[in-house]
Design an enzyme around this catalytic site. Sequence first.
Site, PDB file in Angstrom:
ATOM      1  N   PHE A 111     -75.637 -65.632   0.428  1.00  0.00           N
ATOM      2  CA  PHE A 111     -77.085 -65.567   0.260  1.00  0.00           C
ATOM      3  C   PHE A 111     -77.716 -66.914   0.572  1.00  0.00           C
ATOM      4  O   PHE A 111     -77.211 -67.954   0.146  1.00  0.00           O
ATOM      5  CB  PHE A 111     -77.447 -65.230  -1.193  1.00  0.00           C
ATOM      6  CG  PHE A 111     -76.971 -63.892  -1.638  1.00  0.00           C
ATOM      7  CD1 PHE A 111     -77.802 -62.782  -1.543  1.00  0.00           C
ATOM      8  CD2 PHE A 111     -75.700 -63.726  -2.168  1.00  0.00           C
ATOM      9  CE1 PHE A 111     -77.369 -61.542  -1.968  1.00  0.00           C
ATOM     10  CE2 PHE A 111     -75.264 -62.488  -2.592  1.00  0.00           C
ATOM     11  CZ  PHE A 111     -76.102 -61.388  -2.492  1.00  0.00           C
ATOM     12  N   ASP A 112     -78.833 -66.864   1.261  1.00  0.00           N
ATOM     13  CA  ASP A 112     -79.663 -68.047   1.360  1.00  0.00           C
ATOM     14  C   ASP A 112     -80.401 -68.130   0.023  1.00  0.00           C
ATOM     15  O   ASP A 112     -80.705 -67.104  -0.569  1.00  0.00           O
ATOM     16  CB  ASP A 112     -80.658 -67.844   2.503  1.00  0.00           C
ATOM     17  CG  ASP A 112     -81.625 -68.995   2.623  1.00  0.00           C
ATOM     18  OD1 ASP A 112     -81.157 -70.136   2.678  1.00  0.00           O
ATOM     19  OD2 ASP A 112     -82.836 -68.746   2.665  1.00  0.00           O
TER      20      ASP A 112
END
Length: 683
Positions: free
Chosen positions: A349-350
């Site tokens: 995930f960013d």
Amino acid sequence: MATGSYDRVMAAGEGRPSRLILQSLSPLSPEFWRGNPELVLASITLAALLTGWLGGSVSGLLPGWAVVIFALVAYGAGGYSGAKVALANACCGVFNIDLLMVAAALGAALIGEWEEGALLLFLFTLSGALESFASERTRQAITGLAELRPDTARILRDGQEVEIGVEALSVGDAVVVRPGERMPVDGSVLLGSSTVDQSPITGESIPVYKEIGDPVFSGTINGSGALELQVTRLASESTISKIIGLVQEARNNAAPTQRLIDRFSQPYTLVVIGATVLAAIVPILFTDEPISQTVYRAITLLVVASPCALIISTPASILSAIAAAAREGVLFKGGAYLERAAALDMFAFDKTGTLTSGNPQVTDVVPLNGYTEQELIAIAAGAESLSEHPIAQAVVRRAQEMDLPYESPREFRGIAGHGVQAVYGRGARRELISIGNDKQFESEEMELPPSIRMIGRRLQEEGKTAILVVRRSIATDAVARENASGRGEAVGFLAVADTVRSGAADTIEALKELGIERMVMLTGDNRDASAAVAEQTGVEEVYADLLPGEKVEVLERLVKSGSVGMIGDGVNDAPALAASSLGIAMGGAGTDVALETADVVLMSDDLGKLPFMLRLSRRASEIVRQNLYFSVAVILALVALTVVVPLLVPGFRLPLPLGVLGHEGSTLLVVVNGLRMLTMKSS
Ligand code: ADP
Ligand code: MG
């Protein structure tokens, strides 16, 4: 379509394929028959077959010439579409199943079994009709969006409402949308407020409140308020048009399984023809079996060995799955990505904008060296005013809230992962405002006294992102790091903090329950702020302080240890999305970049679609596998019954109608099995 009665709105909102299937399955409606010429042909074939058979070999009531006529009618109607396709293909050297079927039927007639040949043609035409019906269903489920897009819009010209086609709209036109109508274009609200059902685009079931300045998307449904919109995109470039384009492209972007099948079907067809010829010739040469019996067996072999079910098995399932996903606002750009999603081992995930809302707020204002809070914020807002970064927007917003005037710089540079530099003034009065994190000032070779560093560290330990504002005069031109060195004056610290998205923790939990064990967070933000987000969401592995290029490096390393799905907002994460095994972008309804760079697009800003994406892709792969095994098993079993069992059990022969039934029945079963995907929903 623009006049939306409540009925229409309801029907549109509920445009679920299951219901559509039921509607058009009603054989009483004339449209049903008109849209299915193959079905008409199949009915004629069946009628002629039954009449000829009952009147001929069963009762003997009909004279021989009449039976011949019925047989010819049955062959003509039943063989028409197959022969057409077979001839078209044979002309360019391609042998396909249609050719096999027509040949088998003709062979049956030659040995006097015309009824069995006609039955074959009937079932073949019938299943052809049902297959095209099924693929039409999936096509409609996909382009259902297009049909829901209004054709006309009411625009305001000199205060008058004029109805014109949506293609004639230009950017900047003002369009009126009444309560209950669909938005004819992508635009922003000029006047009024309303709640809008965006489910046709985002799959979100909860209507979204829109007021002046908010964007609306073509095809979404206006609630109870009247709106005046300003057109922001031409109809041909609207979000919905892009989605339709992408999903149509997805149909061409075949899954690997399908490519494999496509590659084998031509040689396989030739093998079937060869085997049939052998099955007809060898016994005639080497045994004293009656010729009609040999030919009968060869024809049966031709029918049962044909790979109809195998060929249709994959597209039927994949297309249904893509359609079902699109309806929930999850856009797969091809069958290949569906297979990849099913095989993911971990998610990366960013942080900013993905796990967090991406709407940070300024939490602390710490002026230094005699500056006031107001001065600090005004200076920072001016320098950040040209940056797109969420941090910059938070600073600018704070200045606006406090009604502080700020000035845009003469020169500006944003440095990814570091901060910004802005130049003000001219000549000897030129000065540089530099804002950013530790890395920014390290690369500017600026020595920060420990007392100042401490303030930043303290803010970060509270899980915030601290940025320092520094002001210094510069003598030479051009904004460049080399020229920026020298002793600057610290104006103060600002700290911003972002809130974790509601539902992020639940999503991670759900993904873990689905068997994804590794969850990774990639971010350019500092360690402490990232750790705070990790703790609140349940992500265990954190890579912080990354420059954009380093995100790609980390991903490349992760990909070596398994299949990684990378989720980002798609705007500044494009390289990372590309480096992952499956790039997933969020918020596709807002940004074109997201639509273009990712393999899968979540149209809404809703992480909660990830578990659905995973379940759907796994189920689709499962169904593809079931279909493959089943069709191969049926072919093997029927071939064994046709050629092997008769060798072991003298006198046994597989009746051709049974072979035909097994063959066509398995084809229909795999199609229906694939269509089950259409009913899959996210909750
Ligand atoms: P993320 O991976 O969280 O999207 P970015 O790479 O966009 O992070 O930014 C990383 C860090 O760089 C930020 O946490 C901040 O310290 C600094 N930074 C980036 N852009 C700006 C800006 N416009 N103003 C101040 N600091 C910035
Ligand atoms: Mg980001």
